[in-house]
Every structure is written in structure tokens, then in C-alpha cells.
Design a protein around this motif. Structure first.
Motif, short mmCIF file in Angstrom:
data_model
loop_
_atom_site.label_atom_id
_atom_site.label_comp_id
_atom_site.label_asym_id
_atom_site.label_seq_id
_atom_site.Cartn_x
_atom_site.Cartn_y
_atom_site.Cartn_z
N TYR B 785 -93.75 -52.68 10.79
CA TYR B 785 -93.66 -52.50 9.34
C TYR B 785 -93.20 -51.09 8.96
N MET B 786 -92.76 -50.36 9.97
CA MET B 786 -92.37 -48.97 9.72
C MET B 786 -90.89 -48.81 10.07
N VAL B 823 -97.95 -37.89 23.54
CA VAL B 823 -97.15 -37.77 22.32
C VAL B 823 -96.24 -38.98 22.16
N SER B 824 -95.58 -39.37 23.25
CA SER B 824 -94.64 -40.48 23.10
C SER B 824 -95.38 -41.79 22.85
N ALA B 825 -96.62 -41.92 23.38
CA ALA B 825 -97.40 -43.13 23.11
C ALA B 825 -97.73 -43.24 21.62
N VAL B 826 -98.11 -42.12 21.01
CA VAL B 826 -98.45 -42.16 19.58
C VAL B 826 -97.20 -42.43 18.74
N ILE B 827 -96.09 -41.80 19.13
CA ILE B 827 -94.84 -42.03 18.39
C ILE B 827 -94.48 -43.51 18.41
N SER B 828 -94.58 -44.14 19.60
CA SER B 828 -94.15 -45.53 19.66
C SER B 828 -95.18 -46.44 18.99
N LEU B 829 -96.44 -46.04 18.99
CA LEU B 829 -97.44 -46.82 18.27
C LEU B 829 -97.13 -46.86 16.78
N LEU B 830 -96.72 -45.72 16.25
CA LEU B 830 -96.45 -45.66 14.81
C LEU B 830 -95.04 -46.13 14.47
N GLY B 831 -94.14 -46.09 15.43
CA GLY B 831 -92.77 -46.54 15.17
C GLY B 831 -92.03 -45.67 14.17
N MET B 832 -92.33 -44.37 14.17
CA MET B 832 -91.70 -43.48 13.19
C MET B 832 -90.64 -42.60 13.83
N GLN B 833 -89.86 -41.95 12.97
CA GLN B 833 -88.76 -41.11 13.43
C GLN B 833 -89.25 -39.69 13.67
N SER B 884 -98.16 -39.60 2.05
CA SER B 884 -97.23 -40.67 1.68
C SER B 884 -97.24 -40.81 0.17
N ASP B 885 -96.47 -41.77 -0.31
CA ASP B 885 -96.44 -42.00 -1.75
C ASP B 885 -97.64 -42.83 -2.21
N ASP B 886 -98.43 -43.32 -1.26
CA ASP B 886 -99.48 -44.26 -1.62
C ASP B 886 -100.68 -44.01 -0.71
N GLU B 887 -101.85 -43.75 -1.31
CA GLU B 887 -102.97 -43.39 -0.45
C GLU B 887 -103.40 -44.54 0.45
N ALA B 888 -103.22 -45.78 -0.03
CA ALA B 888 -103.56 -46.93 0.80
C ALA B 888 -102.74 -46.90 2.09
N VAL B 889 -101.50 -46.44 1.96
CA VAL B 889 -100.65 -46.38 3.15
C VAL B 889 -101.11 -45.25 4.07
N SER B 890 -101.47 -44.11 3.48
CA SER B 890 -101.99 -43.01 4.31
C SER B 890 -103.19 -43.51 5.12
N ASP B 891 -104.07 -44.27 4.44
CA ASP B 891 -105.23 -44.80 5.14
C ASP B 891 -104.80 -45.79 6.21
N ALA B 892 -103.79 -46.60 5.87
CA ALA B 892 -103.33 -47.62 6.82
C ALA B 892 -102.81 -46.98 8.11
N ILE B 893 -102.15 -45.83 7.98
CA ILE B 893 -101.62 -45.17 9.18
C ILE B 893 -102.78 -44.74 10.08
N HIS B 894 -103.84 -44.21 9.44
CA HIS B 894 -105.02 -43.83 10.23
C HIS B 894 -105.63 -45.06 10.89
N GLU B 895 -105.62 -46.15 10.16
CA GLU B 895 -106.13 -47.41 10.68
C GLU B 895 -105.38 -47.80 11.96
N ILE B 896 -104.06 -47.67 11.90
CA ILE B 896 -103.22 -48.04 13.05
C ILE B 896 -103.62 -47.21 14.27
N VAL B 897 -103.79 -45.90 14.03
CA VAL B 897 -104.11 -45.02 15.16
C VAL B 897 -105.52 -45.30 15.66
#
Lengths: 176, 900
Positions: B785-786, B823-833, B884-897
Motif C-alpha cells: 500500500y506504499m 536497514v535494508s530489512a526495514v526499508i523493504s518492510l515499509l516499501g518506501m523510497q 505524514s499528512d494524516d496521523e492515522a497513517v503515521s500510526d499505521a506505519i508504526h503498526e507495520i514496524v
């Protein structure tokens, strides 16, 4: 590797054309890469005064030490981490040996007329990048001995003998 | 010139151009080489012909294989001659021809005979030639002679064998290693060069045996090594031993006394080698440095340029880490500023700039000003960079340094040099607040007379960002508007943009800006350039820009957009990859419907690793981030929108990379691409039938969603037929809660009707059998979703976000293989640039900060700052800050990690 090494030795004329060159590394794999390097080195150093003392410059991560006499430009190139004074010793050995072999008439014409001596001289200074000998009289002696006295052991050559044999050779080549 | 005897052909016209090789031709010389076959050899003529052949090779001429072989065979005949001069040329020729293995055999016996000759010169040269052209098998035959030669009483012969040994060690180490007794004996030789060659070979033989190397160095440093070259070698070996034993921090540094002793050697090369070695000792103390600096200082005033260069280059390096140790040399260094050799002068200046203190800066700048006028641009750039570092070190001195930079900016110079100056001024403006106003003024003055469009536009862009924040923005307007009047279209267009930025930021200036922008509406000429000036160029010409800005800023009394929108528009960085934008624009067909900017794919397709360059060390001044290549997402979008069942799903958010669902080389090869929509997910199964005797029909994947409760199947599209080796697709679509990053595991079963195919006709039988084939499970994960979307300036982007939405927490990642792996494990977990090259981690670092950016489903921009630390037990801890633009999303990222 920690051993001092030489990347190339160049002898160019006053227009930057080759008189004799010898490359010891794959840094310049093709003839055109070699020519391009010679051209830039020549252009970069052309205006400097390298006639009394050898001069030095950094160039494409290489150290180039050079000295000019008449219409001849002598260059020795080494890596950027090389001890500058070692490279300078190689250049001086080459320069002085050529001076001995051409009995002080160091110019392009003499060099070309005695190209065999110049090529043998290069062969006696560096072998595959490894410094073989830097003492001009020994180098000139080795080159000249080949031509004259087969029996005499090399180590007994003195500078005056070297000079004499070089002179002898030159005279013979003039008379032929 | 009294050399009448030389003139063999008196009829030559051009004396200066005379050369014995004038008009030489390869074909003719190869003909001449036939005399090598004469029964009665003329050694002198033969020598001349060889010289001519060597001349051709030396000039870059090459021989064909056949020509080389012919010459080689002819040359081998010359071994019959007893003439020593000719033999010497034969040796040279054979080496130049580098013969093939079967040719080598021809000369082997001749060379072996010479190797055992009574004549030293024959022995020495035959060894060098034979070792150059030989292979391993022959080497064992001549090994015995080589071992003898190493200890030959003639130094030339011994050196020939030792140097050949050094070369052979690369190809035949096991043989050369057997010679170590002889080599060891040769190290004791009284002949200087033999000692040098023997030491080099002995060290190479033993280099993997640390203890042996250490012993060798210990014994030799106590004894007397005669050759200066060998002494230099020994200094290098000693430094290496010091480096490898440096973890024992007890007592004095081993071999330091030896190195210091070498500073009193009679040969300059040894003194210098030792001085350099001391300056490069790790953790060198100032007491250790002092004697080395003292000898280098003496060299500075040598009459030999090479010596001055070597010394100043070394001191320049020392100045980076121990500036105080070098200050004693400052007076000598200052006199080198006028050195004839410009390399020396430049090194001296940059050293002085590194060691200079606040009080000496003004005097130094005066000296440099004179110097700058007569050196080449490449040296000037080095000086500019040194001045920039100095200014950052002594910000109080910005006035004189900034003045210096602005003065040289006005003088003649090429683009690279001018760019270096402008970059430096920009960096000083950014880092030294007091320098901002004067720096901007200098840049304004520069663009009044700047021949480089690129620099003008970059400065105008920078001015638009920094200018409005100064105490008196109005004073820049004149300079900017002058550009609108006087420049080429490209610069005019950027000047218009800069004016608009001032209008947006400074209310007091708005009316004036409107007047100026309206004047621009009468601009006669249009710029025409492509996508290189960010998205502003989308709006094309000067007039168009002026109109656009008047609209945006409300200057024409019509639509007034909100303040935030205006600023986003004017200052926001372009958040789509330029390549994607270019592709979309090319595909856009002019129609009633305007080009929709939001339709441009934003995903950055990850680049092949080879293309990525290590992050540069130099700070960058101006310039935009490089664009990323576009994604294959266009093709997917086209494919999916052509399927009626999926056409109502809306805009495709993201397509994953294909995931393999079968092992390699199975009967059926299947991979899947996950397409994410706002309310739906579509699985695209790419199937290949690898059995020539089968035809599959009605192929569909049966998906079990029992471990993916939030998903429910809404549609599927079977594949009618799947012939041998022709890939086809079948799709399954699921509904999921809107905007929610639902995750789950799906098990897949391939179901189809299989029909036998007659291999001779290729026709399938009419009747088939239903069959199933188990595929591997598939997961939809948070990273799906990222979108990987980069930002051009991470810090600016971060600062522009609402601090209330920032979420920070710490996590323990347990023991990991390495920091890079974590580091690379976290990057691929989040799927971000990853941004600004922070995904690459210097080896051996204990901590690292990684910056990530992306767009989360629902088009929410997300920025992540990850700080990692690793301890001796390889336990990795991580601090995660999300905004982020939305606090729910900020929380969601922490949730993912937290759940990852």
C-alpha cells in the motif's frame, strides 16, 4: 602491492609525437587511449620549463615526472600514491643513460638514428613495471656492452667504458 | 652542426623533418625481414630491420596473426648468428611479439642454451625472455636454472631471475614459493638492486604469513640494507606491520625508532618515504610527527621541484587531520605561492587555507588574489573549495571570504569554475545567517552580467526561495525584473517565476509584482525548452507563466486560491518523477479534457544497482535530484482498464513486482502481480504451460481467503486456453474495506481442463480432463500500500509537515547480521523510497540514519526518519520517526514496524 611501480615511460618530440614509448599497465588498453594520454600529458607540460630540473604534475590520478632537452620530452608516470622521488630517480636514470648513449647530442634526430639503443635502454630500466636499474652508467653500460664486448662481465663496466663503447658504436653506425 | 658523415642521402629537402624512418611502410619492412632467412646472415642489416619492425610496433602499428607468426619464425633463425648486438635485438623482438604457446616451443631450446651460457648478458636476457613467454609446464623444466640464477654472482643475472620470479608469482605461485631459500640468500647480496628485488620477492612469497613478515622486517630493520629502493620497501613493510599490530596499545609503537632513523638516511627518497610513513601512522601523536614535519619543511625550500611537490603534497594531507602540526611550515609555504610550478603553488595555498587561523585570513586572501589571475581553472576550483571550507570553519570571517568569492566571480572563467564559486556562495548563505544578505546581493550582481543560462536560472530559483525571507526583499526586485527585460527566454521565464514567489511571500510587494507581471504579458518571444526546468515549464512561455501567476496570486481579480495552495504551487517540489511525467505528456492526446497532473504515475522504478553511484563527498550547492526511470505501471493500467469487470475499480494505486508461485522448471510456471486499488485488489496470474503434449483450457485460480478475512472475491476472469509455451493471464478480484491497508494470506489452486495434443499435427483432442495444480501461498503486506516516491529535499519536506502528526518510537530489532542488513530489512518492510543516498551504509559504522519517503494509499504523503545503532553483540536498536499528512497513517506505519 607495496612495491614501487612505473606505469609508463615516454619519449616524445617537441610536437608531442612518439619517439619511443613503453607502457607497463593496462590503464591505457588501446593505442588510441595511449595516444590520448600522450597528447594530454604533452599539452599540459608543454609550456613549463623542465630543462634544468625535472618537473612534476598530477594528472588523471597519476604522477608524471618530466624533463626536456632540445626537442625531446622525457616522461615517467606512476600511480598517485607512488613516492615521487622514486619515480624521479627512474626518470633521471633514463635521461642520463640516453645522454651517455647519445654522447651528449641529445635530440630527436640522434634518438631516432639510435632508436635501437633507446629501446634497449628502456628494456634495461623497467621490466613489467618493476624497476630494474636506475644508475645511468650501469644502464648505458649494459646497453653498450651488448653491442661491443661480448666477453666482458657487466659488473666491471665503468662509466668511462660505457661512454667509450657508446661512442664507438655511434661512430661505426655513422661510417657504415 | 658538423656531422657530414650522417648525411647518407644528401638530396632530402627538409632538414628538420629528416628521420631514418621517413616514409616507412609495414609491408616493405615485412619484405625486408626475409633476409633473416638468408644462409649468410648480415648481423648489422638484420639489426636494422628489427629496429624498423620495433619502430612500427612502437608507433602503434599492429601485425596480423599471420604477419606476427612469419616474423617470429624468421627471427628465430637469427639465433644462428653469434653477433651479440643482434642477439640482444632478437630478445627484444621476441618479447614484443608475445608468441603463442606452440611458437614458444620453437625458441625454448635456443633460450635454454643462452640461459646456460658463459656470457652474463645472454644468461640475464634469456631468463627474462623465457619467463615472459613461458607457461607453467615449461617452468618446471627450467626451475633448476632459475634457482641457480637467483644466487648467481653476477648481479644482473640474479636481478633478472628475481624480477622474473616476481612476475611469475602471479601465475605460478606454487612453483615460485619453492625458491624462498635462494631468495633469502639473495636478500643478503652486496649488490644494491639484487637486494631490492630479492626483498620484494621474498615479501610477496610470505605476505600471507604475518608472523614471517614481522620476523623479516624485524631482522632487516636491525641490519644494514644498502639499496635506497630496498630501504623504501622495508619502510612500507614496517608500516604495514605497525598497522596490523596497532591494537596492542601498550608501550612504544614498534619500529617507530627505525622510521625515525630513516629520516637521517643519505638518500632523499628514503627520507621522504619514512617521513610520509610517519605522517600516515594511525593515531599519530604530535611528538611522533615533529621530526617528520621537520624534514618535510626542509624539502619545501629545495631547488628541486619534485622534492618541493612531494613535501607540500604530504603536508597538505597532514593539514587535514593535524593542522597545528603544519603551522610551523607556514612561512615556507607562503613563499611557495609564487612557485613556478602551479601544482606546488596550489597545494601550498590549500594547505595554508587549512592551517590558517582567524588572524591570518586577511593577509592570506591578499596573496591568493594575486595568484588566482595566473592559474588554470582546475586549480582555481581547488582553491575555491578550500576557501569555502575555511569560511565554514571561521564564520566570523565571512565578510572577507565572501568578498573574495564575489571578486573572482566577476573575473574571467569557464562554467565549471563559475559554478564552483556560485555553489560555494550558496552554501555559505545557507550555513552562515549573517552572510545571507551580502551573498544574495553578490549573486544578484553576478546575474546582471552572466553568460551562463544555467547559472542564471539556478540563482533566480534560489533567490526566489531566500530573497523573500530577508529584511528588505524589495531591493532584489530590480535585479530580477532586469532579467525579464534583458535576457533570453529561458532566463526570462525563471525571472517571472521568481517574481511570483516574492509576490506570494511578501504581501507588501504584491501590488508592485502585479504591475511587473502584467508587463510580462507583452513578452514577445517564447521560450521553447523541454522538461528540464521542473514543472513550471509545463506552463511554457514567459507570457503563459505571467498569466498563470497573475491568476494564482489573484492579481487579475478573478480566482484567488488559498494561500497554502499558492505556496505549494510556487515552492513545492515536483513530486512525480520527470521521466514518468514526460511519458504521460507524450501519451496525452490534445482533447477537450485537460491533462490531469494527478494521472502521472508517481512510482519510482528502482534502478539497477550498477547505475547507482556512491554518494558524493562534496556538498552540493544548486541542482535538482536526478529523475528516476518510469514504471511499467502504464502497461498494467491499460491492460486492467480493458477488462470490463475491473473498469469500475477506479485509478490503479500500485502494482507489485511479479511474485513466483511455482518452483523453477515445473510443468506449469505461474507468477502473480498484485494490483492495488482504493477498494479492490486484483491478482494477475501470469501462467505458462511448459508441456508440449498438453493444451490447457478454462484456466482459473481458486483462491482461499480464510486467512485474509477482510477480502472477499468479487470477480474473476478465466483464461480460455493456454497452449504450450505461450504465456497467458487469468485474474481474480477482491473487494476490501476502502482506504484500509488490509493484509492477509491467500492460498492458490490452479484449476483447468487438460487436453492431449498430437505432437505431429499440433491439434488438441476434443475431450479433456479437469485437473488441479497446487500453487504457493501469496501474501498482501503493508508495503503493497506504499508507493516509492522520492522527495528532492528531505529536510525541507520534513519541516513543511505538521509537527503534531509526527510519531516517534523506539524498537529493538534483536541480533542482526549487520547494520546494513537491518536497514535494508526495514526499508523493504515499509516499501518506501530511500532519499539522499541514505540507504547505503559505510562499512563498520556503528550507527546510521536513513531517510525514506513514500505515498500511502489514499494519497497520503509519508516521510520516515530511521536512526539505527548496533552494539558489540550485534543487537540493533532503531528509532522510528514518522510524519505524514494524516496521523492515522503515521500510526499505521508504526503498526507495520511493530508487527513486522
Amino acid at each position: 602491492d607495496l612495491c614501487p611501480s612505473v606505469k609508463n615511460i615516454l619519449l616524445l618530440d617537441s610536437e608531442g609525437k612518439r619517439v619511443a614509448v613503453k607502457y607497463y599497465t593496462d590503464d591505457w588498453p588501446t593505442n588510441s587511449a595511449k595516444l590520448a594520454f600522450e597528447k594530454s600529458v604533452f599539452t599540459k607540460t608543454q609550456k613549463t620549463n623542465a630543462r634544468t630540473e625535472a618537473e612534476i604534475t598530477m594528472f588523471e590520478n597519476n604522477i608524471v615526472i618530466y624533463k626536456f632537452v632540445q626537442d625531446l620530452h622525457f616522461f615517467v608516470t606512476g600511480g598517485e600514491d607512488e613516492n615521487e622521488l622514486i619515480l624521479s630517480t627512474v626518470l633521471q636514470g633514463f635521461f642520463d643513460a640516453v645522454t651517455l648513449l647519445l654522447r651528449n647530442n641529445v635530440d630527436k634526430r640522434e634518438a631516432l638514428e639510435n632508436l635501437d639503443l633507446i629501446l634497449l635502454c628502456l628494456d634495461e630500466i623497467v621490466d613489467g613495471g618493476m624497476i630494474l636499474e636506475t644508475d645511468a652508467s650501469v644502464i648505458a653500460g649494459k646497453v653498450a656492452t651488448n653491442i661491443l664486448d661480448a666477453g666482458a662481465p657487466l659488473s666491471e663496466q665503468t662509466i668511462s667504458q660505457a661512454l667509450a663503447t657508446a661512442r664507438e658504436h655511434l661512430t661505426r653506425s655513422l661510417l657504415k | 652542426m658538423a656531422q657530414p658523415l650522417v648525411k647518407k642521402d644528401d638530396d632530402r629537402d627538409d632538414e628538420a623533418e629528416y628521420s631514418p624512418f621517413l616514409g616507412i611502410e609495414k609491408g616493405a619492412v615485412l619484405q625486408e625481414a626475409r633476409i633473416f632467412n638468408d644462409p649468410q646472415l648480415d648481423p648489422r642489416r638484420c639489426s636494422q630491420v628489427i629496429t624498423r619492425l620495433l619502430y612500427l610496433l612502437n608507433q602503434g602499428e599492429s601485425f596480423t596473426k599471420i604477419e606476427a607468426t612469419e616474423v617470429f619464425f624468421a627471427v628465430t633463425k637469427l639465433f644462428q648468428s653469434k653477433d651479440i648486438g643482434l642477439r640482444r635485438m632478437v630478445y627484444l623482438m621476441i618479447k614484443e611479439l608475445s608468441p603463442s604457446a606452440d611458437e614458444v616451443i620453437i625458441v625454448t631450446s635456443s633460450l635454454m642454451r643462452d640461459m646456460n651460457s658463459k656470457t652474463d648478458m645472454y644468461r640475464a636476457n634469456a631468463i627474462r625472455v623465457l619467463c615472459r613467454i613461458t607457461d607453467g609446464a615449461l617452468l618446471t623444466q627450467i626451475e633448476r636454472y632459475l634457482k641457480q640464477a637467483i644466487v648467481d654472482k653476477n648481479p644482473v643475472v640474479a636481478s633478472a631471475a628475481l624480477v622474473s620470479g616476481i612476475h611469475l608469482l602471479q601465475t605460478n605461485p606454487e612453483i615460485v614459493k619453492r625458491w624462498s631459500n635462494e631468495v633469502q640468500e639473495a636478500v643478503q647480496s652486496r649488490a644494491a638492486l639484487v637486494q631490492f628485488h630479492a626483498l620484494a620477492l621474498l615479501h610477496q612469497i610470505r605476505q600471507n604469513d604475518r608472523l614471517a613478515v614481522s620476523k623479516l622486517v624485524t631482522s632487516l630493520t636491525r641490519g644494514t640494507v644498502r639499496s635506497p629502493l630496498a630501504q623504501c620497501l622495508l619502510i612500507r613493510y614496517a608500516s604495514q606491520v605497525i598497522k596490523e599490530s596497532s591494537n596492542m596499545q601498550t608501550g612504544d609503537r614498534p619500529f617507530y625508532d627505525y622510521l625515525e632513523g630513516c629520516l637521517r638516511h643519505k638518500a632523499e627518497m628514503v627520507i621522504f618515504e619514512a617521513a610520509r610513513a610517519i605522517t600516515e601512522l594511525s593515531g599519530v601523536t604530535s611528538r611522533e610527527l615533529t621530526p617528520a614535519i621537520t624534514v618535510l619543511q626542509l624539502f619545501l625550500s629545495s631547488s628541486k621541484p619534485v622534492l618541493r611537490f612531494a613535501a607540500v603534497r604530504t603536508l597538505n594531507k597532514v593539514a587535514m587531520t593535524h593542522p597545528m602540526a603544519v603551522t610551523n611550515c607556514n612561512i615556507d609555504m607562503e613563499s611557495l605561492i609564487s612557485d613556478q610550478n602551479r601544482s606546488i603553488a596550489t597545494l601550498a595555498i590549500t594547505t595554508l587555507l587549512k592551517t590558517g587561523n582567524e588572524s591570518s585570513i586577511d593577509r592570506l586572501m591578499k596573496q591568493i588574489t594575486n595568484f588566482m589571475s595566473d592559474i588554470a581553472d582546475e586549480f582555481k576550483i581547488v582553491v575555491v573549495e578550500a576557501i569555502r571550507s575555511l569560511c565554514l570553519k571561521f564564520p566570523l570571517k565571512y565578510r572577507s571570504l565572501m568578498n573574495f568569492l564575489s571578486n573572482i566571480l566577476r573575473e574571467e572563467g569557464g562554467f565549471e569554475y563559475k559554478k564552483a564559486i556560485v555553489d560555494s556562495i550558496v552554501i555559505l548563505i545557507r550555513d552562515i545567517p549573517d552572510a545571507k544578505e551580502s551573498g544574495l546581493m553578490h549573486l544578484c550582481e553576478f546575474i546582471e552580467d552572466c553568460e551562463f543560462t544555467y547559472l542564471s536560472t539556478q540563482i533566480l530559483h534560489f533567490l526566489g526561495i531566500e530573497g523573500p525571507k530577508t529584511s528588505d526583499p524589495s531591493k532584489y526586485i530590480r535585479y530580477i525584473y532586469n532579467r525579464v527585460i534583458l535576457e533570453n527566454a529561458t532566463v526570462r521565464a525563471s525571472a517571472v517565476s521568481t517574481l511570483a514567489k516574492f509576490g506570494a511571500m511578501v504581501d507588501a510587494l504584491k501590488p508592485r509584482i502585479f504591475v511587473l507581471l502584467r508587463r510580462c504579458l507583452f513578452d514577445s518571444d517564447d521560450e521553447d525548452f523541454a522538461l528540464d526546468d521542473c514543472y513550471l515549464s509545463l506552463h511554457s512561455g514567459v507570457r503563459d507563466r505571467a498569466t498563470l501567476y497573475l491568476n494564482t496570486l489573484g492579481g487579475d481579480g478573478t480566482v484567488v486560491e488559498t494561500d497554502k495552495d499558492v505556496k505549494d504551487f510556487l515552492f513545492g517540489s515536483l513530486d512525480v518523477p520527470l521521466v514518468n511525467l514526460e511519458t504521460s505528456l507524450k501519451n496525452y492526446e490534445p482533447s477537450e479534457e485537460p491533462f490531469d497532473f494527478s494521472s502521472v504515475p508517481r512510482e519510482v522504478k528502482s534502478q539497477p544497482i550498477a547505475e547507482k553511484k556512491a554518494p558524493g563527498k562534496k556538498p552540493t550547492g544548486l541542482g535538482a535530484p536526478p529523475p528516476g526511470p518510469t514504471a511499467a505501471i502504464d502497461a498494467y493500467e491499460k491492460l486492467l482498464s480493458s477488462i470490463p469487470e475491473f473498469s469500475s475499480f477506479g485509478k490503479l494505486f500500485k502494482s507489485s513486482a511479479p511474485v513466483e508461485l511455482t518452483e523453477a522448471e515445473t510443468e506449469y510456471a505461474v507468477n502473480v502481480v498484485k494490483h492495488i486499488f482504493d477498494k479492490h485488489v486484483v491478482f494477475q496470474y501470469n501462467c505458462t504451460n511448459t508441456i508440449p503434449e498438453q493444451m490447457l483450457e478454462n484456466v482459473i485460480v481458486i483462491v482461499d481467503t480464510s486467512e485474509a478475512e477482510e477480502f472477499s472475491e468479487v470477480a474473476s476472469k478465466p483464461l480460455r486456453s493456454l497452449p504450450y509455451d505461450t504465456p497467458g493471464q487469468t485474474f481474480v478480484a477482491f473487494e476490501k474495506p476502502e482506504g484500509v491497508p488490509a493484509v492477509g494470506k491467500f492460498s492458490n489452486m490452479l484449476r483447468f481442463i487438460v487436453k492431449e495434443v498430437d505432437p505431429s499435427t499440433g491439434e488438441a483432442e476434443d475431450d479433456g480432463v479437469e485437473d488441479e495444480y497446487q500453487l504457493e501461498d501469496l501474501e498482501v503486506v503493508a508495503a503493497d500500500y506504499m508507493l516509492k516516491v522520492g522527495v528532492s529535499n528531505f529536510k525541507n519536506a520534513w519541516d513543511s509537515m505538521d509537527p503534531d502528526i509526527e510519531r516517534v518510537d523506539e524498537y529493538g530489532l534483536g541480533p542482526r547480521e549487520s547494520l546494513a542488513e537491518a536497514v535494508s530489512a526495514v526499508i523493504s518492510l515499509l516499501g518506501m523510497q530511500p532519499c539522499e543516498g541514505t540507504e547505503s551504509i559505510p562499512s563498520n559504522s556503528r550507527s546510521h540514519t536513513c531517510l525514506l519517503s513514500g505515498v500511502y494509499i489514499g494519497n497520503v504523503k509519508v516521510l520516515v526518519r530511521l536512526s539505527f545503532g548496533i552494539d558489540a553483540q550485534r543487537e540493533v536498536a532503531m528509532k522510528l520517526a514518522v510524519t505524514s499528512d494524516d496521523e492515522a497513517v503515521s500510526d499505521a506505519i508504526h503498526e507495520i514496524v511493530a508487527s513486522g
